[in-house]
Enzyme design. Structure first.
Site, PDB file in Angstrom:
ATOM      1  N   LYS A  59      40.566  41.886  37.214  1.00 60.34           N
ATOM      2  CA  LYS A  59      39.404  41.178  37.156  1.00 60.34           C
ATOM      3  C   LYS A  59      38.828  41.682  35.660  1.00 60.34           C
ATOM      4  O   LYS A  59      38.819  40.321  34.443  1.00 60.34           O
ATOM      5  CB  LYS A  59      38.860  40.326  37.876  1.00 60.34           C
ATOM      6  CG  LYS A  59      39.374  39.771  38.187  1.00 60.34           C
ATOM      7  CD  LYS A  59      38.670  38.575  39.138  1.00 60.34           C
ATOM      8  CE  LYS A  59      39.878  37.862  40.979  1.00 60.34           C
ATOM      9  NZ  LYS A  59      39.618  38.546  41.988  1.00 60.34           N
ATOM     10  N   SER A 116      46.175  45.658  43.028  1.00 60.06           N
ATOM     11  CA  SER A 116      45.120  45.239  42.186  1.00 60.06           C
ATOM     12  C   SER A 116      43.562  45.276  42.257  1.00 60.06           C
ATOM     13  O   SER A 116      42.855  45.377  41.378  1.00 60.06           O
ATOM     14  CB  SER A 116      45.029  43.078  42.297  1.00 60.06           C
ATOM     15  OG  SER A 116      45.470  42.992  43.660  1.00 60.06           O
ATOM     16  N   GLU A 171      32.992  30.497  37.668  1.00 57.32           N
ATOM     17  CA  GLU A 171      32.562  29.836  38.837  1.00 57.32           C
ATOM     18  C   GLU A 171      33.387  31.160  39.617  1.00 57.32           C
ATOM     19  O   GLU A 171      34.251  31.726  39.037  1.00 57.32           O
ATOM     20  CB  GLU A 171      33.769  28.648  38.825  1.00 57.32           C
ATOM     21  CG  GLU A 171      35.606  28.348  38.947  1.00 57.32           C
ATOM     22  CD  GLU A 171      36.141  29.251  38.224  1.00 57.32           C
ATOM     23  OE1 GLU A 171      36.488  30.050  37.879  1.00 57.32           O
ATOM     24  OE2 GLU A 171      35.804  28.376  37.385  1.00 57.32           O
TER      25      GLU A 171
HETATM   26  C1  LIG Z   1      40.791  37.778  42.371  1.00 58.97           C
HETATM   27  C2  LIG Z   1      41.888  38.682  43.293  1.00 58.97           C
HETATM   28  C3  LIG Z   1      43.077  38.625  42.999  1.00 58.97           C
HETATM   29  C4  LIG Z   1      43.470  37.223  42.784  1.00 58.97           C
HETATM   30  O1  LIG Z   1      43.041  36.396  41.812  1.00 58.97           O
HETATM   31  P1  LIG Z   1      44.786  36.438  40.861  1.00 58.97           P
HETATM   32  O2  LIG Z   1      44.617  35.868  39.174  1.00 58.97           O
HETATM   33  O3  LIG Z   1      45.827  36.053  41.447  1.00 58.97           O
HETATM   34  O4  LIG Z   1      45.776  37.909  40.379  1.00 58.97           O
HETATM   35  C5  LIG Z   1      43.907  39.446  43.634  1.00 58.97           C
HETATM   36  N1  LIG Z   1      43.103  40.751  44.022  1.00 58.97           N
HETATM   37  C6  LIG Z   1      42.074  41.580  43.845  1.00 58.97           C
HETATM   38  C7  LIG Z   1      41.904  42.519  43.852  1.00 58.97           C
HETATM   39  C8  LIG Z   1      41.048  40.206  43.183  1.00 58.97           C
HETATM   40  O5  LIG Z   1      40.440  40.481  43.346  1.00 58.97           O
END
Ligand SMILES: *Cc1c(COP(=O)(O)O)cnc(C)c1O
Length: 399
Positions: free
Chosen positions: A92, A381, A114
């Site tokens: 993010k 992610s 938000e």
């Molecule tokens: C917020 C988050 C997601 C989901 O958000 P996307 O916009 O779909 O990427 C996925 N993995 C992690 C670690 C997150 O913090």
């Protein structure tokens, strides 16, 4: 084949996307669109973005061969793109850096955001502190209770967290409050949206900032694995980490793109967050896309063991990629994601976020069905430290 060039000038990906906002915001969005068009091709902007990604975020993140696990599964080779190693622990931050650099150039001293689980709130509070801008984060009061430690992290970083008491007191209510704040304070305020959703130009802009993930893979995979992957797999909440890794691969027709949605307790139970697999087309958060709604068009509560996948819509570009068949979207349940979480800890020494565990679970399902020389690249992610309490609770352990 024509190179991929969506969205169009109005922010459409086929019938999806666009801009459904009140009159007051039309001007603000035009201003943002013009600023983004100007700075995306501006070398000073791009250099500063690259500098921050390197020195503040810690990029490039490596690609990693999950060799032991691949051997055990006996099929395709699984690789991870390590977004979990970024500052603040997930992808993010990439997008937040991009947007705050724009806010600074547009002369907006006040940042709003938000957040549901609090991850985007923390990333936004982090960059606001880094650049010395005021930061206000809206969060459903139910979420502030469930995610108290992220609320405290935001406060430590100097942000004001505003609990929202309307509706179901969760993310969709926080979304409405943030939009309302923006309408009221549009002159001095920049709204940092955390995923590839919202009105045009947000979906394209967030995708472009997150595309650093896939662009790095394009260079890293041939260097480390000898070639590009056969499959790219990513978890989809709003869809930003998935779009970030998919986008540079869209023109590589031999690479299959697979998004993984949260099937919660099962797609047929109604308790899930799988907008593409089980939702319907509607308007949410200023764009047309697949959303979780009842027969009266009311947004329904989502459910997932992973708070970050609990978004009742999905970015419009994913809706388009699904309809035209360029990407495929599957579901993974809470149980399957938890199993992948535990196996990943024990087999690879990596504790993945529960969101990422959904993508890993699908890769683990797919690998044994493929020959050993195939490559599956999973976008890891984020890191799972934040999820330890959830996992412990599920295992009947109190920390
Ligand atoms: C917020 C988050 C997601 C989901 O958000 P996307 O916009 O779909 O990427 C996925 N993995 C992690 C670690 C997150 O913090």
């Amino acid at each position: 084949m024509k190179p991929y060039s969506l969205p169009d000038d109005q922010g459409h990906f086929g019938q999806y996307g666009g801009s459904f906002v009140s009159e007051t915001l039309v001007h603000a969005l035009d201003e943002l669109k013009r600023a983004y068009e100007k700075y995306r091709n501006d070398p000073d902007f791009q250099n500063e973005f690259a500098y921050e990604l390197k020195h503040f975020v810690g990029r490039p993140s490596p690609v990693y061969h999950a060799r032991r696990w691949s051997e055990r599964l006996g099929g395709a080779q699984i690789w991870f793109k390590r977004e979990d190693l970024n500052h603040t622990g997930a992808h993010k931050i990439n997008n937040c850096i991009g947007q705050i650099l724009l806010a600074k150039r547009m002369g907006k001293p006040r940042i709003i955001a938000e957040t549901g689980a609090g991850q985007h709130g923390v990333a936004t509070a982090t960059v606001a502190a880094r650049y010395g801008l005021e930061c206000v984060v809206y969060m459903g009061s139910e979420d502030t209770r469930r995610q108290a430690s992220n609320v405290y992290r935001m406060k430590l970083l100097g942000a004001t967290v505003v609990p929202v008491d309307s509706g179901s007191r969760t993310l969709k209510d926080a979304l409405n409050e943030a939009m309302r704040d923006w309408v009221t304070n549009v002159e001095n305020t920049f709204y940092i949206i955390g995923t590839v959703a919202g009105p045009h130009p947000y979906p394209a802009m967030v995708r472009d900032f997150q595309a650093v993930i896939g662009n790095e893979c394009l260079e890293q995979m041939p260097a480390e694995a000898g070639r590009q992957p056969d499959y790219v797999v990513a978890a989809v909440g709003g869809g930003s980490n998935a779009m970030g890794i998919f986008h540079p691969y869209i023109d590589h027709e031999n690479v299959q793109l697979i998004g993984v949605e949260a099937a919660g307790e099962g797609l047929d139970t109604g308790r899930h967050a799988a907008s593409l697999n089980a939702g319907a087309v509607g308007v949410l958060h200023g764009n047309r896309t697949y959303i979780m709604q009842d027969e009266n068009g009311q947004i329904i509560e989502t459910h997932s063991v992973s708070a970050g996948l609990d978004y009742p819509g999905v970015g419009p570009e994913h809706a388009w990629l699904k309809d035209c068949g360029r990407a495929q979207y599957v579901g993974v349940t809470d149980e399957e994601a938890l199993q992948a979480f535990h196996d990943c800890c024990r087999t690879e020494g990596i504790m993945p976020a529960l969101e990422s565990s959904h993508a890993i679970a699908h890769a683990v399902r797919l690998a044994p069905t493929l020959p050993k020389d195939k490559i599956i690249l999973v976008n890891l992610s984020g890191r799972g430290d934040k999820d330890m309490h959830t996992v412990a609770e599920r295992s009947g352990i109190s920390l």
